[in-house]
Design an enzyme around this catalytic site. Structure first.
Site, PDB file in Angstrom:
ATOM      1  N   GLU A 191      -3.602  41.867  59.866  1.00 43.26           N
ATOM      2  CA  GLU A 191      -3.997  42.620  61.068  1.00 43.26           C
ATOM      3  C   GLU A 191      -3.544  41.973  62.371  1.00 43.26           C
ATOM      4  O   GLU A 191      -3.162  42.659  63.312  1.00 43.26           O
ATOM      5  CB  GLU A 191      -5.515  42.811  61.098  1.00 43.26           C
ATOM      6  CG  GLU A 191      -6.018  43.904  60.160  1.00 43.26           C
ATOM      7  CD  GLU A 191      -6.352  43.395  58.776  1.00 43.26           C
ATOM      8  OE1 GLU A 191      -5.846  42.322  58.386  1.00 43.26           O
ATOM      9  OE2 GLU A 191      -7.126  44.073  58.071  1.00 43.26           O
ATOM     10  N   GLU A 203      -9.859  43.619  52.021  1.00 41.39           N
ATOM     11  CA  GLU A 203     -11.264  43.694  52.436  1.00 41.39           C
ATOM     12  C   GLU A 203     -12.089  44.464  51.415  1.00 41.39           C
ATOM     13  O   GLU A 203     -13.221  44.099  51.106  1.00 41.39           O
ATOM     14  CB  GLU A 203     -11.368  44.363  53.821  1.00 41.39           C
ATOM     15  CG  GLU A 203     -10.798  43.489  54.928  1.00 41.39           C
ATOM     16  CD  GLU A 203     -10.824  44.191  56.272  1.00 41.39           C
ATOM     17  OE1 GLU A 203      -9.963  45.066  56.492  1.00 41.39           O
ATOM     18  OE2 GLU A 203     -11.707  43.883  57.086  1.00 41.39           O
TER      19      GLU A 203
HETATM   20  N1  T1G Z   1      -0.204  52.711  56.879  1.00 44.23           N
HETATM   21  C1  T1G Z   1       0.632  53.763  56.920  1.00 44.23           C
HETATM   22  N2  T1G Z   1       1.867  53.729  56.421  1.00 44.23           N
HETATM   23  C2  T1G Z   1       2.269  52.601  55.863  1.00 44.23           C
HETATM   24  C3  T1G Z   1       1.444  51.452  55.795  1.00 44.23           C
HETATM   25  C4  T1G Z   1       0.154  51.545  56.342  1.00 44.23           C
HETATM   26  N3  T1G Z   1      -0.690  50.516  56.305  1.00 44.23           N
HETATM   27  N4  T1G Z   1       2.113  50.477  55.164  1.00 44.23           N
HETATM   28  C5  T1G Z   1       3.309  50.983  54.859  1.00 44.23           C
HETATM   29  N5  T1G Z   1       3.402  52.258  55.270  1.00 44.23           N
HETATM   30  C6  T1G Z   1       4.539  53.168  55.092  1.00 44.23           C
HETATM   31  C7  T1G Z   1       5.750  52.707  55.878  1.00 44.23           C
HETATM   32  O1  T1G Z   1       5.712  53.198  57.201  1.00 44.23           O
HETATM   33  C8  T1G Z   1       6.875  53.307  55.081  1.00 44.23           C
HETATM   34  O2  T1G Z   1       6.963  54.658  55.389  1.00 44.23           O
HETATM   35  C9  T1G Z   1       6.376  53.207  53.642  1.00 44.23           C
HETATM   36  O3  T1G Z   1       4.949  53.077  53.744  1.00 44.23           O
HETATM   37  C10 T1G Z   1       6.923  52.020  52.872  1.00 44.23           C
HETATM   38  O4  T1G Z   1       6.710  50.858  53.638  1.00 44.23           O
HETATM   39  C11 T1G Z   1      -9.395  48.428  58.234  1.00 44.23           C
HETATM   40  C12 T1G Z   1      -7.459  47.720  60.460  1.00 44.23           C
HETATM   41  C13 T1G Z   1       2.772  47.243  52.122  1.00 44.23           C
HETATM   42  C14 T1G Z   1       4.149  45.143  52.268  1.00 44.23           C
HETATM   43  O5  T1G Z   1      -0.564  45.825  57.861  1.00 44.23           O
HETATM   44  O6  T1G Z   1       3.229  45.279  55.284  1.00 44.23           O
HETATM   45  O7  T1G Z   1      -6.071  47.398  57.153  1.00 44.23           O
HETATM   46  O8  T1G Z   1       9.023  54.701  56.717  1.00 44.23           O
HETATM   47  O9  T1G Z   1       9.147  50.232  53.973  1.00 44.23           O
HETATM   48  O10 T1G Z   1       8.938  46.943  52.345  1.00 44.23           O
HETATM   49  O11 T1G Z   1      -9.289  46.119  58.720  1.00 44.23           O
HETATM   50  O12 T1G Z   1       4.602  48.290  54.237  1.00 44.23           O
HETATM   51  O13 T1G Z   1       9.077  55.187  54.279  1.00 44.23           O
HETATM   52  O14 T1G Z   1       8.010  56.792  55.864  1.00 44.23           O
HETATM   53  O15 T1G Z   1       7.268  48.666  54.664  1.00 44.23           O
HETATM   54  O16 T1G Z   1       7.783  47.736  50.207  1.00 44.23           O
HETATM   55  C15 T1G Z   1      -3.143  46.305  57.266  1.00 44.23           C
HETATM   56  C16 T1G Z   1       1.448  47.115  56.397  1.00 44.23           C
HETATM   57  C17 T1G Z   1      -3.399  47.572  58.035  1.00 44.23           C
HETATM   58  C18 T1G Z   1       0.267  46.499  55.737  1.00 44.23           C
HETATM   59  C19 T1G Z   1       5.224  47.372  51.685  1.00 44.23           C
HETATM   60  N6  T1G Z   1      -2.046  46.512  56.383  1.00 44.23           N
HETATM   61  N7  T1G Z   1       2.483  47.393  55.437  1.00 44.23           N
HETATM   62  O17 T1G Z   1       6.487  46.953  52.159  1.00 44.23           O
HETATM   63  O18 T1G Z   1       7.741  49.178  52.187  1.00 44.23           O
HETATM   64  S1  T1G Z   1      -4.669  47.373  59.230  1.00 44.23           S
HETATM   65  C20 T1G Z   1      -0.797  46.256  56.766  1.00 44.23           C
HETATM   66  C21 T1G Z   1       3.318  46.449  54.955  1.00 44.23           C
HETATM   67  C22 T1G Z   1      -6.076  47.364  58.355  1.00 44.23           C
HETATM   68  C23 T1G Z   1      -8.543  47.188  58.267  1.00 44.23           C
HETATM   69  C24 T1G Z   1      -7.349  47.273  59.078  1.00 44.23           C
HETATM   70  C25 T1G Z   1       4.397  46.921  54.032  1.00 44.23           C
HETATM   71  C26 T1G Z   1       4.123  46.652  52.535  1.00 44.23           C
HETATM   72  P1  T1G Z   1       8.355  55.391  55.573  1.00 44.23           P
HETATM   73  P2  T1G Z   1       7.784  49.680  53.707  1.00 44.23           P
HETATM   74  P3  T1G Z   1       7.816  47.659  51.659  1.00 44.23           P
END
Ligand code: T1G
Ligand code: NAD
Length: 703
Positions: free
Chosen positions: A123, A103
Site C-alpha cells: 500500500e 490482510e
Molecule cells: N486492482 C485493480 N486492478 C489490478 C490490481 C488491483 N489491485 N492489480 C492488478 N490489476 C490489474 C492491472 O491493472 C492489469 O490490468 C492486470 O490486473 C494484470 O496486472 C484494503 C487499500 C498482482 C503482482 O497494490 O502488484 O489492498 O492493464 O500487469 O505483472 O488495505 O498487478 O491488464 O487491464 O500488473 O502479473 C494492494 C497491485 C491494493 C497489488 C500482478 N495491492 N498489483 O502483476 O500483472 S491496496 C496491490 C500488483 C489494498 C487494502 C488496500 C500486480 C500483481 P490490465 P499486471 P502482473
C-alpha cells in the site's frame, strides 16, 4: 459468481475466481462473507479453507473501486466474519497475496502458502494506509519492528521468510488448494481450534522515538518527500497501545484520509499508467501473432550493448554479443563479468545464478552469430552511416521474421530503417543506461514499423520486466526531447544568469528528484549529451545558447565525474561535488557572449523554470502525436528520469497545479525569460481555457 464453496469431506473450500489477479471487489467480499457464514452454520463443515483459482491468491483491493465509497459488504465485516468463525479458518495462498489479500489471510486463524509465494503490503507504494486491519493484525503476528519494515518498504517477502517471521504457519509443496486442505486436515486431527489474530497482543511496547527514527533510517531513500509513513507509525502505535477495535477505527480513518491525498492519487495514477502504456490505440493485440524471443543478438559490446546483453540474459534469453574486434569484445565481456561479480558481492544474486546468466552470453566477432536470433539489437557507435551499413548487413544474415532493433538515441529511425529491405521489422529500442538496471524502454516506431513489430517490442519490455512506452520518431524521442528542450536547457540559462549549480540541484532534490540536474550531467558525462545534441541538431536546429555551458565544458575536457571536474569539481576518488570557481568564469564569459544579464532567481522560480518547461514540451509532444497519452509521458519521466513518482509525473503534476495556473506562470516567466521556449503549447492553452486537464484529454482519446 466469483467465489465457489466446495466441500472436501468435512472441510469447506471457498475458492475465489476473479481473473486476472483476484483483486478484491464487492462480489469477492460478498462471496467470502457468504462462505464464512455458511461454514459457521453448517454442522457438517468442521473447517474453512480460503484459496484462489488462477495465478494468484487475492492480490489486494480492486484499486478501481477505491477512492469512491466502497460498495458493501465492507472489508471489516467480511474479515470479522472470518475471524469470529467458530471453526478453524485457513488461508491457503499462492502467487502474490498482497495488501487487502494478505490482510484477509491475517484475519484467518491459520495461514499456509505454496513455496514461491510472495507476500507483502504494497500500500505505501500507492500512498495508501492499509484499511482492512493490516496495521493492527500484522504487528500481532510478526512484532512491531518487522511490521514496520513490511509496511514501510512495501516490498514482498518469500514464503520462507514469512514462515520465519510467523506470518504463515506452513509452507506447502505443490498445489496450494490441495496442500491447504491437507494441512487443515492435520490441524483438525491435532485438535486445533479457532485462533483469532485480534486476541493476540502486539509484541513491543509502543513506538518510542528511537524505534521510529531507526525505521525511517532503514527506508529513508524510498520515503524521501513522502507522508504516508506518518500514518503507518500512528496506526502501529495504536496497535501496541490500544484495544484492537480502537486500533481498527483509527486505521479506518487514516486509511480513508490517505486515499484523498495528492500523493496517493499520483502513485495510483502511475500504477495504472504503467499498465495502460502496454496498450497502443489503433493496435489490436490480437491482430498479430507475437512469437517469443528465444534467442537474441546484440551488436556492439560497449556501455549499452553490454548492459542490454545482461538485461536479456537476466530474463533467461541466450544472447550472441557481436563486436568488431577482439579487444573491444574482451572489454565488453570483462565488464559483464565484473558487473555480475558485483551483484553477487552485494548479495543481489547468488554465484550460481550469476554463472548461469553469464553463460547465456556468447561473444562473437561475426554478425553471422545473429543468424538464429529472433531479435537483433544494434548498439554500435552513434553514427548514421555505420548503423545503416550494419542494418543492411544484418538483413542478409537474419531470419525473415527477425525483429531488427536499434538503440540509437538521436538518429532518425525511419532514416535508418530505409537501409533495410524490411523496414516493417525495424524498430527503435531506446534503453537507458545502465540498461540492465533502468526500467524504462522507449519503443520507437518509424514510419514503416509494422504493428506486429511494435507488439513484439512491448512483449519484450514485459519479458525484461521493463516498462515499454511506444513513442514517435521525433527529435530526442520523448524523454530526451523534454530534458534537452525543456528542463536542462533552462538550467543552463539559469547558470548563465549567475545561479549557482548547487542551488538548482538542491531545489530540484527538494522537489523530489533523486539527483539535481547538474549532478546528473556530471555523472552521465557531459560529453555524452554534447554528442547526442550534435546528432540531434542535424535533424532540427535550436536557437542559441541552448546548451552552451555543457558544450564549452566538453570542449575543455571537463567531462564530469570521470575527469574530476565538470560543472562541479571532485577530489580524487570522491563523488562529492564541490563548487568550481573556474566554472563561474566560464559562465560569465558565455553570458557576455550571448548578452545574458545576471540576475537573482528565487528558489520558487528555479523550481518553476525546471518543471514548467517539461510540461510545456510534453504538451507539444502530445500535440505532435509523438506520445499518445499524457500518462505515457508520466511513465517515461518517473521510470527513466527520476521525476518523483509521488508527484505522478510532469503531466499529472500539471493537473494538480491547475493548467490555468501553469499557463499564467509561463506567461509571467516568458515576459522576462527566453520567449522562444516559453511559447505556451496550443494544446496546453486550449485545455487551460476550457477548464480541462491532461487526464481529461487522455480519457477523451481512449473512448
Ligand atoms: N486492482 C485493480 N486492478 C489490478 C490490481 C488491483 N489491485 N492489480 C492488478 N490489476 C490489474 C492491472 O491493472 C492489469 O490490468 C492486470 O490486473 C494484470 O496486472 C484494503 C487499500 C498482482 C503482482 O497494490 O502488484 O489492498 O492493464 O500487469 O505483472 O488495505 O498487478 O491488464 O487491464 O500488473 O502479473 C494492494 C497491485 C491494493 C497489488 C500482478 N495491492 N498489483 O502483476 O500483472 S491496496 C496491490 C500488483 C489494498 C487494502 C488496500 C500486480 C500483481 P490490465 P499486471 P502482473
Ligand atoms: P560505446 O562507444 O560504449 O559502444 C559502442 C560499441 O560498438 C564499441 O564497443 C564498438 O567497438 C562497437 N562497434 C562499433 N562498430 C561496430 C561494428 N561494426 N560491429 C560491432 N561492434 C561495433 O557506445 P554506447 O554508449 O554503448 O552507445 C551505443 C549506442 O547506444 C549509441 O547508438 C548510443 O547513442 C546509444 N545510447 C547510448 C546511451 C548511453 O547512455 N551511453 C543511452 C541510450 C542509447
Amino acid at each position: 459468481m466469483s467465489v465457489f464453496l466446495e466441500k472436501r469431506g468435512n472441510i469447506a473450500v471457498a475458492l475465489v475466481d476473479r481473473p486476472p489477479v483476484n483483486a478484491i471487489d464487492a462480489e469477492v467480499r460478498a462471496g467470502v462473507l457468504r462462505a464464512a457464514r455458511e461454514a459457521a452454520a453448517d454442522p457438517t463443515i468442521h473447517a474453512l479453507v480460503v484459496a484462489c483459482r488462477g495465478r494468484t491468491f487475492l492480490s489486494g483491493a480492486d484499486l478501481s473501486e477505491l477512492g469512491s465509497t466502497i460498495p458493501p459488504p465492507g472489508y471489516a465485516e467480511v474479515l470479522q466474519a472470518l475471524e469470529d468463525c467458530p471453526k478453524p479458518v485457513v488461508a491457503a495462498m499462492h502467487g502474490t497475496p498482497l495488501g487487502g489479500g494478505l490482510e484477509l489471510a491475517m484475519a484467518c486463524h491459520y495461514r499456509c502458502a505454496a513455496r514461491g509465494t510472495r507476500l507483502g503490503m504494497p500500500e505505501i507504494t500507492l500512498g495508501i494506509l492499509p484499511g482492512a486491519g493490516g496495521t493492527q493484525r500484522l504487528p500481532r503476528l510478526v512484532g512491531t519492528e518487522n511490521a514496520l519494515d513490511l509496511l514501510l518498504s512495501g516490498a514482498p517477502i518469500d514464503a520462507a521468510r514469512a514462515l520465519g517471521l510467523g506470518l504463515i504457519d506452513e509452507i506447502i509443496e505443490g498445489d496450494a488448494v490441495d496442500g491447504g486442505v491437507e494441512y487443515t486436515r492435520r490441524l483438525l486431527a491435532s485438535g486445533a481450534g479457532p485462533r483469532p489474530t485480534a486476541s493476540r497482543a502486539a509484541a513491543g511496547n509502543g513506538l518510542d522515538k528511537q524505534a521510529i527514527e531507526a525505521a525511517l533510517e532503514r527506508h529513508a531513500r524510498a520515503l524521501r518527500g513522502r507522508t504516508t509513513q506518518n500514518s503507518v507509525f500512528e496506526a502501529i502505535r495504536a496497535a501496541t497501545q490500544q484495544p484492537f477495535e480502537e486500533g481498527l477505527k483509527l486505521e479506518a480513518r487514516l486509511s480513508a484520509e490517505s486515499l484523498e491525498t495528492t500523493e496517493s492519487r499520483a502513485l495510483r495514477h502511475v500504477f495504472f499508467a504503467e499498465r495502460a502504456c502496454g496498450r497502443v490505440p489503433g493496435i489490436d493485440p490480437a491482430s498479430a501473432h507475437v512469437s517469443e524471443v528465444r534467442r537474441a543478438a546484440v551488436v556492439g559490446a560497449g556501455t549499452m550493448g553490454s548492459g542490454i546483453a545482461m538485461a536479456l540474459a537476466d530474463a533467461g534469453i541466450p544472447v550472441a554479443l557481436v563486436e568488431k574486434d577482439r579487444a573491444a569484445l574482451d572489454r565488453g565481456l570483462a565488464s559483464i563479468r565484473e558487473n555480475y561479480a558485483q551483484s553477487v558481492q552485494r548479495g543481489r544474486i547468488d554465484e550460481a545464478t550469476a554463472q548461469a546468466r553469464q553463460a547465456l552470453i556468447a561473444g562473437s566477432l561475426s554478425p553471422e552469430a545473429a543468424r538464429d536470433a529472433d531479435l537483433v539489437i544494434e548498439a554500435v557507435f552513434e553514427d548514421f552511416e555505420l548503423k545503416r551499413s550494419l542494418l543492411s548487413q544484418l538483413d542478409a544474415v537474419v531470419k525473415p521474421e527477425t525483429i531488427i532493433a536499434t538503440n540509437t538515441s538521436s538518429l532518425s529511425l525511419t532514416g535508418l530503417a530505409a537501409a533495410s529491405h524490411h523496414p516493417a521489422r525495424v524498430i527503435g529500442l531506446h534503453f537507458f543506461s545502465p540498461a540492465n538496471v533502468m526500467r524504462l524502454l522507449e519503443i520507437v516506431r518509424g514510419k514503416e514499423t509494422s504493428d506486429a513489430t511494435v507488439l513484439a517490442g512491448l512483449a519484450l519490455a514485459k519479458k525484461l520486466r521493463k516498462v515499454g512506452v511506444v513513442v514517435g520518431d521525433g527529435f530526442g524521442f520523448v524523454g530526451n526531447r523534454m530534458m534537452l528542450d525543456g528542463y536542462f536547457r533552462e538550467v543552463e540559462l539559469m547558470l548563465l544568469q549567475g545561479v549557482e549549480p548547487q542551488r538548482i540541484d538542491s531545489v530540484m532534490e527538494n522537489f523530489g528528484f533523486a539527483m539535481g540536474p547538474n549532478r546528473v550531467n556530471d555523472m552521465a558525462g557531459i560529453d555524452v549529451g554534447t554528442r547526442v545534441r550534435a546528432e540531434l541538431l542535424r535533424r532540427e536546429s535550436r536557437p542559441p545558447p541552448y546548451h552552451a555551458v555543457s558544450d564549452a565544458l566538453t570542449a575543455l575536457g571537463h567531462l564530469g565525474q570521470k575527469t574530476g571536474r565538470g560543472i562541479y569539481r571532485y577530489a580524487p576518488g570522491s563523488r562529492a561535488p564541490m563548487p568550481d570557481a573556474e566554472l563561474s568564469q566560464l559562465v560569465r564569459a558565455l553570458a557576455d557572449k550571448y548578452g545574458i544579464a545576471r540576475r537573482s532567481v528565487s528558489d520558487q522560480e528555479i523550481e518553476q523554470r525546471c518543471v514548467l518547461p517539461l510540461i510545456n514540451i510534453g504538451a507539444q509532444i502530445l500535440d505532435e502525436g509523438l506520445a499518445w497519452r499524457a500518462a505515457d509521458i508520466d511513465v517515461i519521466w518517473t521510470s527513466g528520469y527520476g521525476f518523483p513518482r509521488w508527484r505522478g509525473g510532469p503531466m499529472f503534476h500539471a493537473d494538480t497545479l491547475g493548467l490555468d495556473q501553469v499557463v499564467a506562470a509561463m506567461e509571467t516567466l516568458g515576459s522576462t525569460g527566453d520567449a522562444y521556449y516559453w511559447r505556451v503549447s496550443p494544446l496546453l492553452r486550449e485545455l487551460a481555457a476550457t477548464g480541462r486537464t491532461f487526464a481529461d484529454w487522455d480519457r477523451s482519446r481512449e473512448s
